[in-house]
Design a protein around this motif. Structure first.
Motif, mmCIF file in Angstrom:
data_model
loop_
_atom_site.group_PDB
_atom_site.id
_atom_site.type_symbol
_atom_site.label_atom_id
_atom_site.label_comp_id
_atom_site.label_asym_id
_atom_site.label_seq_id
_atom_site.Cartn_x
_atom_site.Cartn_y
_atom_site.Cartn_z
ATOM 1 N N GLN A 199 0.830 -1.201 0.000
ATOM 2 C CA GLN A 199 0.000 0.000 0.000
ATOM 3 C C GLN A 199 0.870 1.258 0.000
ATOM 4 O OE1 GLN A 199 -3.360 0.272 -0.303
ATOM 5 N NE2 GLN A 199 -3.081 2.487 -0.351
ATOM 6 N N GLU A 200 1.918 1.281 0.843
ATOM 7 C CA GLU A 200 2.796 2.455 0.917
ATOM 8 C C GLU A 200 3.514 2.679 -0.415
ATOM 9 O OE1 GLU A 200 3.971 2.344 5.669
ATOM 10 O OE2 GLU A 200 5.025 1.007 4.273
ATOM 11 N N ILE A 232 -0.529 4.768 -7.644
ATOM 12 C CA ILE A 232 -1.271 3.671 -8.268
ATOM 13 C C ILE A 232 -2.027 2.940 -7.165
ATOM 14 C CG2 ILE A 232 0.333 3.362 -10.211
ATOM 15 C CD1 ILE A 232 1.627 1.073 -8.668
ATOM 16 N N VAL A 233 -2.814 1.941 -7.548
ATOM 17 C CA VAL A 233 -3.560 1.176 -6.549
ATOM 18 C C VAL A 233 -2.702 0.001 -6.072
ATOM 19 C CG1 VAL A 233 -5.840 1.828 -7.389
ATOM 20 C CG2 VAL A 233 -4.714 -0.187 -8.344
ATOM 21 N N THR A 263 -2.196 -3.209 -8.212
ATOM 22 C CA THR A 263 -1.210 -3.176 -9.297
ATOM 23 C C THR A 263 0.144 -3.665 -8.790
ATOM 24 O OG1 THR A 263 -2.373 -1.302 -10.295
ATOM 25 C CG2 THR A 263 -0.117 -1.694 -11.032
ATOM 26 N N VAL A 264 0.539 -3.177 -7.611
ATOM 27 C CA VAL A 264 1.807 -3.626 -7.013
ATOM 28 C C VAL A 264 1.742 -5.127 -6.766
ATOM 29 C CG1 VAL A 264 3.334 -3.406 -5.005
ATOM 30 C CG2 VAL A 264 2.254 -1.368 -5.969
ATOM 31 N N SER A 265 0.596 -5.607 -6.268
ATOM 32 C CA SER A 265 0.412 -7.031 -6.000
ATOM 33 C C SER A 265 0.575 -7.854 -7.282
ATOM 34 C CB SER A 265 -0.961 -7.279 -5.385
ATOM 35 O OG SER A 265 -1.177 -8.646 -5.183
ATOM 36 N N LYS A 266 -0.003 -7.380 -8.380
ATOM 37 C CA LYS A 266 0.106 -8.091 -9.663
ATOM 38 C C LYS A 266 1.552 -8.125 -10.152
ATOM 39 C CE LYS A 266 -4.600 -7.359 -11.314
ATOM 40 N NZ LYS A 266 -5.451 -6.688 -12.308
ATOM 41 N N TRP A 267 2.273 -7.020 -9.994
ATOM 42 C CA TRP A 267 3.687 -6.982 -10.381
ATOM 43 C C TRP A 267 4.491 -8.005 -9.590
ATOM 44 C CZ3 TRP A 267 4.460 -0.962 -9.959
ATOM 45 C CH2 TRP A 267 3.821 -0.338 -11.030
ATOM 46 N N GLU A 268 4.230 -8.044 -8.270
ATOM 47 C CA GLU A 268 5.005 -8.938 -7.407
ATOM 48 C C GLU A 268 4.631 -10.400 -7.627
ATOM 49 O OE1 GLU A 268 4.769 -7.558 -3.347
ATOM 50 O OE2 GLU A 268 6.031 -5.826 -3.769
ATOM 51 N N GLY A 324 3.947 -11.510 -10.557
ATOM 52 C CA GLY A 324 4.393 -11.805 -11.921
ATOM 53 C C GLY A 324 3.260 -11.867 -12.914
ATOM 54 N N LEU A 325 2.071 -11.351 -12.556
ATOM 55 C CA LEU A 325 0.913 -11.378 -13.452
ATOM 56 C C LEU A 325 0.951 -10.248 -14.467
ATOM 57 C CD1 LEU A 325 -1.847 -12.201 -10.798
ATOM 58 C CD2 LEU A 325 -0.660 -13.785 -12.342
ATOM 59 N N SER A 326 1.712 -9.180 -14.136
ATOM 60 C CA SER A 326 1.885 -8.075 -15.082
ATOM 61 C C SER A 326 3.219 -7.403 -14.772
ATOM 62 C CB SER A 326 0.734 -7.064 -14.977
ATOM 63 O OG SER A 326 0.770 -6.393 -13.736
ATOM 64 N N VAL A 327 3.622 -6.495 -15.641
ATOM 65 C CA VAL A 327 4.888 -5.769 -15.436
ATOM 66 C C VAL A 327 4.640 -4.271 -15.643
ATOM 67 C CG1 VAL A 327 6.425 -7.667 -16.091
ATOM 68 C CG2 VAL A 327 5.553 -6.129 -17.841
ATOM 69 N N PRO A 328 5.407 -3.448 -14.949
ATOM 70 C CA PRO A 328 5.250 -1.996 -15.135
ATOM 71 C C PRO A 328 5.823 -1.560 -16.480
ATOM 72 C CG PRO A 328 7.023 -2.445 -13.569
ATOM 73 C CD PRO A 328 6.388 -3.756 -13.912
ATOM 74 N N ASP A 329 5.251 -0.470 -17.044
ATOM 75 C CA ASP A 329 5.816 0.066 -18.282
ATOM 76 C C ASP A 329 7.138 0.773 -17.953
ATOM 77 O OD1 ASP A 329 5.133 2.505 -17.178
ATOM 78 O OD2 ASP A 329 3.451 2.875 -18.534
ATOM 79 N N SER A 330 7.828 1.248 -18.966
ATOM 80 C CA SER A 330 9.173 1.814 -18.764
ATOM 81 C C SER A 330 9.161 3.050 -17.862
ATOM 82 C CB SER A 330 9.819 2.138 -20.105
ATOM 83 O OG SER A 330 9.016 3.065 -20.817
ATOM 84 N N ASP A 331 8.171 3.933 -18.032
ATOM 85 C CA ASP A 331 8.100 5.124 -17.173
ATOM 86 C C ASP A 331 7.855 4.728 -15.720
ATOM 87 O OD1 ASP A 331 8.509 6.845 -19.280
ATOM 88 O OD2 ASP A 331 6.352 7.155 -19.662
ATOM 89 N N MET A 332 6.962 3.755 -15.520
ATOM 90 C CA MET A 332 6.644 3.313 -14.169
ATOM 91 C C MET A 332 7.858 2.593 -13.562
ATOM 92 S SD MET A 332 4.552 3.496 -11.722
ATOM 93 C CE MET A 332 3.107 4.168 -12.515
ATOM 94 N N LEU A 333 8.613 1.878 -14.375
ATOM 95 C CA LEU A 333 9.805 1.181 -13.903
ATOM 96 C C LEU A 333 10.842 2.188 -13.392
ATOM 97 C CD1 LEU A 333 10.968 -1.650 -13.592
ATOM 98 C CD2 LEU A 333 11.956 -1.431 -15.871
#
Length: 169
Positions: free
Chosen positions: A18-19, A26-27, A30-35, A37-46
């Motif tokens: 959450q922090e 972002i919500v 989204t962080v949960s999905k990244w961690e 491995g269900l999705s990846v951040p785009d280059s700007d978000m990375l």
């Protein structure tokens, strides 16, 4: 690999999902999905992610990062041990300062007594008809009278203090 590194670095920084999400605007999901491995951040978000986590993008994308705990029990016990040693040193130093101060006080009192005995209260023979001499003589006599009555009590207290603060082995 990105998901594992991101999770390990986030935890080592002591951040919750959450922090991290709040810092990235972002919500949490989204962080949960990244961690997961269900999705990846785009280059700007990375890039934003690397700035928030204070980690180079190459580290996020690189090899597996070993997860480190913020404060392990061992680290806490080591810190407490160092603090205890510092407190013990302060206590010893304080005790030595008090001990030597009391010894100095005793020496000063004895020296003043010796000086008073040698002078034999010479001001008692002064001509007190002169007002300035009378005031000075009364001041000397008052100080000597006070010292002779108070100094032995202070001397006894200082001697007791010396015995109480001596190094115990």
């Amino acid at each position: 690999m990105l998901n594992e590194n991101m999770k390990a670095i986030r935890k080592s920084k002591g951040l919750s999902q959450q922090e991290l999400a709040v810092k990235l605007n972002i919500v949490r999901q989204t962080v949960s999905k990244w961690e997961q491995g269900l999705s990846v951040p785009d280059s700007d978000m990375l890039i934003s992610l690397s700035e928030v986590l204070e980690t180079p993008v190459s580290t996020l994308l690189g090899e597996t990062v070993i997860e480190t705990e913020v404060d392990t029990l061992k680290a806490i016990s080591e810190k407490l041990e160092v603090i205890n040693l510092q407190l013990a040193q302060r206590k010893t130093t304080r005790r030595k300062i008090i001990h030597w101060s009391l010894i100095s006080l005793c020496a000063i009192i004895v020296i003043v007594f010796v000086i008073l005995l040698e002078l034999e209260s010479s001001y008692l023979g002064w001509n007190y008809s002169d007002p300035e001499t009378a005031v000075l003589g009364v001041a000397f006599h008052s100080l000597e009278w006070l010292f002779v009555r108070v100094a032995p009590i202070i001397l006894i207290g200082a001697i007791i203090g010396i015995f109480l603060t001596r190094k115990k082995e």
